[in-house]
Design a protein around this motif. Structure first.
Motif, PDB file in Angstrom:
ATOM      1  N   SER A   1       0.745  -1.198  -0.109  1.00  0.00           N
ATOM      2  CA  SER A   1       0.070   0.005  -0.067  1.00  0.00           C
ATOM      3  C   SER A   1       0.836   1.386  -0.129  1.00  0.00           C
ATOM      4  O   SER A   1       1.817   1.220   0.789  1.00  0.00           O
ATOM      5  CB  SER A   1      -0.849   0.050   1.191  1.00  0.00           C
ATOM      6  OG  SER A   1      -1.563   1.324   1.248  1.00  0.00           O
TER       7      SER A   1
ATOM      8  N   LYS B   1       0.993   2.286  -7.004  1.00  0.00           N
ATOM      9  CA  LYS B   1       0.391   1.433  -8.063  1.00  0.00           C
ATOM     10  C   LYS B   1      -0.676   2.317  -8.873  1.00  0.00           C
ATOM     11  O   LYS B   1      -0.840   2.353 -10.023  1.00  0.00           O
ATOM     12  CB  LYS B   1      -0.062   0.251  -7.578  1.00  0.00           C
ATOM     13  CG  LYS B   1       0.735  -0.644  -6.821  1.00  0.00           C
ATOM     14  CD  LYS B   1       0.367  -1.817  -6.355  1.00  0.00           C
ATOM     15  CE  LYS B   1      -0.789  -1.685  -5.110  1.00  0.00           C
ATOM     16  NZ  LYS B   1      -0.218  -1.048  -4.091  1.00  0.00           N
ATOM     17  N   SER B   2      -1.675   3.061  -8.085  1.00  0.00           N
ATOM     18  CA  SER B   2      -2.732   3.604  -8.380  1.00  0.00           C
ATOM     19  C   SER B   2      -1.986   4.873  -9.178  1.00  0.00           C
ATOM     20  O   SER B   2      -2.719   5.232 -10.322  1.00  0.00           O
ATOM     21  CB  SER B   2      -3.636   4.093  -7.516  1.00  0.00           C
ATOM     22  OG  SER B   2      -4.215   3.034  -6.902  1.00  0.00           O
ATOM     23  N   MET B   3      -1.167   5.536  -8.736  1.00  0.00           N
ATOM     24  CA  MET B   3      -0.947   6.734  -9.195  1.00  0.00           C
ATOM     25  C   MET B   3       0.107   6.525 -10.669  1.00  0.00           C
ATOM     26  O   MET B   3      -0.348   7.304 -11.647  1.00  0.00           O
ATOM     27  CB  MET B   3       0.242   7.280  -8.379  1.00  0.00           C
ATOM     28  CG  MET B   3       0.835   8.817  -8.809  1.00  0.00           C
ATOM     29  SD  MET B   3      -0.480   9.983  -9.111  1.00  0.00           S
ATOM     30  CE  MET B   3      -0.491  10.754  -7.466  1.00  0.00           C
TER      31      MET B   3
HETATM   32  N1  LIG Z   1      -3.256  13.503  -4.279  1.00  0.00           N
HETATM   33  C1  LIG Z   1      -2.554  13.279  -3.755  1.00  0.00           C
HETATM   34  N2  LIG Z   1      -2.055  13.960  -2.571  1.00  0.00           N
HETATM   35  C2  LIG Z   1      -1.134  13.547  -1.965  1.00  0.00           C
HETATM   36  N3  LIG Z   1      -0.745  12.271  -1.843  1.00  0.00           N
HETATM   37  C3  LIG Z   1      -1.053  11.623  -2.665  1.00  0.00           C
HETATM   38  C4  LIG Z   1      -1.910  11.830  -3.514  1.00  0.00           C
HETATM   39  N4  LIG Z   1      -2.423  10.726  -4.450  1.00  0.00           N
HETATM   40  C5  LIG Z   1      -1.270   9.882  -3.930  1.00  0.00           C
HETATM   41  N5  LIG Z   1      -0.529  10.312  -2.845  1.00  0.00           N
HETATM   42  C6  LIG Z   1       0.039   9.703  -2.235  1.00  0.00           C
HETATM   43  O1  LIG Z   1       1.002   8.887  -2.868  1.00  0.00           O
HETATM   44  C7  LIG Z   1       1.455   7.474  -2.478  1.00  0.00           C
HETATM   45  C8  LIG Z   1       1.165   6.420  -3.564  1.00  0.00           C
HETATM   46  O2  LIG Z   1      -0.196   6.489  -3.651  1.00  0.00           O
HETATM   47  P1  LIG Z   1      -1.099   5.320  -4.599  1.00  0.00           P
HETATM   48  O3  LIG Z   1      -2.605   5.466  -4.460  1.00  0.00           O
HETATM   49  O4  LIG Z   1      -0.532   5.433  -5.816  1.00  0.00           O
HETATM   50  O5  LIG Z   1      -0.639   3.941  -3.748  1.00  0.00           O
HETATM   51  P2  LIG Z   1      -0.966   2.471  -4.100  1.00  0.00           P
HETATM   52  O6  LIG Z   1       0.232   1.822  -4.200  1.00  0.00           O
HETATM   53  O7  LIG Z   1      -2.259   2.305  -5.190  1.00  0.00           O
HETATM   54  O8  LIG Z   1      -1.718   2.004  -2.603  1.00  0.00           O
HETATM   55  P3  LIG Z   1      -3.067   1.167  -2.309  1.00  0.00           P
HETATM   56  O9  LIG Z   1      -2.430  -0.100  -2.514  1.00  0.00           O
HETATM   57  O10 LIG Z   1      -3.287   1.399  -0.704  1.00  0.00           O
HETATM   58  O11 LIG Z   1      -3.960   1.748  -3.115  1.00  0.00           O
HETATM   59  C9  LIG Z   1       0.804   7.264  -1.332  1.00  0.00           C
HETATM   60  O12 LIG Z   1       1.563   7.500  -0.189  1.00  0.00           O
HETATM   61  C10 LIG Z   1      -0.247   8.465  -1.360  1.00  0.00           C
HETATM   62  O13 LIG Z   1      -0.666   8.655   0.201  1.00  0.00           O
END
Ligand SMILES: Nc1ncnc2c1ncn2[C@@H]1O[C@H](COP(=O)(O)OP(=O)(O)OP(=O)(O)O)[C@@H](O)[C@H]1O
Length: 241
Positions: free
Chosen positions: A38, A42-44
């Motif tokens: 987490s 990944k989502s970004m």
């Molecule tokens: N708009 C935003 N403003 C501030 N921080 C952000 C924003 N979008 C993402 N983040 C931060 O960027 C990092 C990566 O986020 P992301 O959503 O890509 O993670 P992920 O790997 O998809 O996580 P998960 O498995 O929990 O969905 C995280 O620490 C998140 O808090």
């Protein structure tokens, strides 16, 4: 071919880095499973590839077109030809699953078709085929508001496929599904990659990526820690993410 070089992205007033120097080449027909803990980005990564988030830096080439450099027209190419499936897909709640597949996403469907609801019979057959492939035949005539989260995800997948998306970016498409349905959905996507040369990048649980993906990216701290062919991860690889 799709090539990404030096994709970096930071967020917030403090410019916290979320993606760091992402680099890869991708061919048509690949099914890529993105795994990572987490917050690893990944989502970004998917949102940047969908051009829903602005890149801080990097080069993005799709079939010879320089997407970032081309500005608006590059962005339009991605929005038209690629489908981004978010965790909570936006469907028309009062329309049936079938209608949602047929009328497509807003911005992708001619206004007259959305208003009149008119469809061609081959479109109808195609939509039903995709719904069947995704295990939703019995839900075709149910309104979207009455579908479960997982069913909505599958309708969104059918919609992307029925509208000929070349690349499908799916953020956790099998979350909340029972293992059998999850397998069915991922098998359908994989078949599509093999037979129609579509390309899928999906955020998946490790075991699903191992089972279904042709290639696996392990993300850690906004970087691709490993980029391997689809297979069981070694303990060392698991420790990296
Ligand atoms: N708009 C935003 N403003 C501030 N921080 C952000 C924003 N979008 C993402 N983040 C931060 O960027 C990092 C990566 O986020 P992301 O959503 O890509 O993670 P992920 O790997 O998809 O996580 P998960 O498995 O929990 O969905 C995280 O620490 C998140 O808090």
């Amino acid at each position: 071919m799709i090539r990404v070089e030096g994709l970096s992205k930071s967020v917030g007033a403090d410019r916290v880095p979320v993606l760091r120097d992402i680099q890869f080449d991708m061919q048509q027909g690949e099914m890529i499973g993105v795994v990572g803990s987490s917050g690893s980005g990944k989502s970004m990564l998917l949102k940047c590839l969908a051009m829903m988030e602005k890149w801080d830096s990097g080069r993005f080439t799709v079939d010879g077109a320089e997407i970032i450099k081309e500005g608006w027209s590059g962005k339009r190419k991605i929005k038209r030809e690629w489908a981004y499936l978010e965790q909570n897909p936006q469907l028309y709640p009062r329309r049936t699953a079938l209608k949602n597949v047929l009328i497509g996403r807003s911005g992708q469907t001619p206004l007259w078709r959305m208003v009149t609801g008119m469809v061609r019979s081959d479109d109808y057959m195609g939509a039903m085929d995709y719904l069947e492939g995704l295990g939703l035949l019995d839900k075709a005539h149910q309104t979207a508001e009455k579908l479960s989260g997982g069913e909505k995800q599958r309708v969104a997948i059918a919609r992307a496929l029925a509208h000929g998306a070349k690349v499908v970016l799916a953020d956790e498409p099998v979350i909340g599904l029972d293992p059998h349905t999850a397998d069915t959905v991922l098998e359908t996507l994989r078949k599509l990659c093999e037979e129609e040369r579509a390309t899928v990048i999906a955020v998946l649980p490790i075991e699903m990526a191992e089972k279904h993906a042709t290639r696996i990216w392990g993300l850690a701290g906004g970087k691709i820690a490993f980029d391997i062919r689809g297979r069981r991860l070694t303990q060392q690889e698991k420790n990296m993410i």
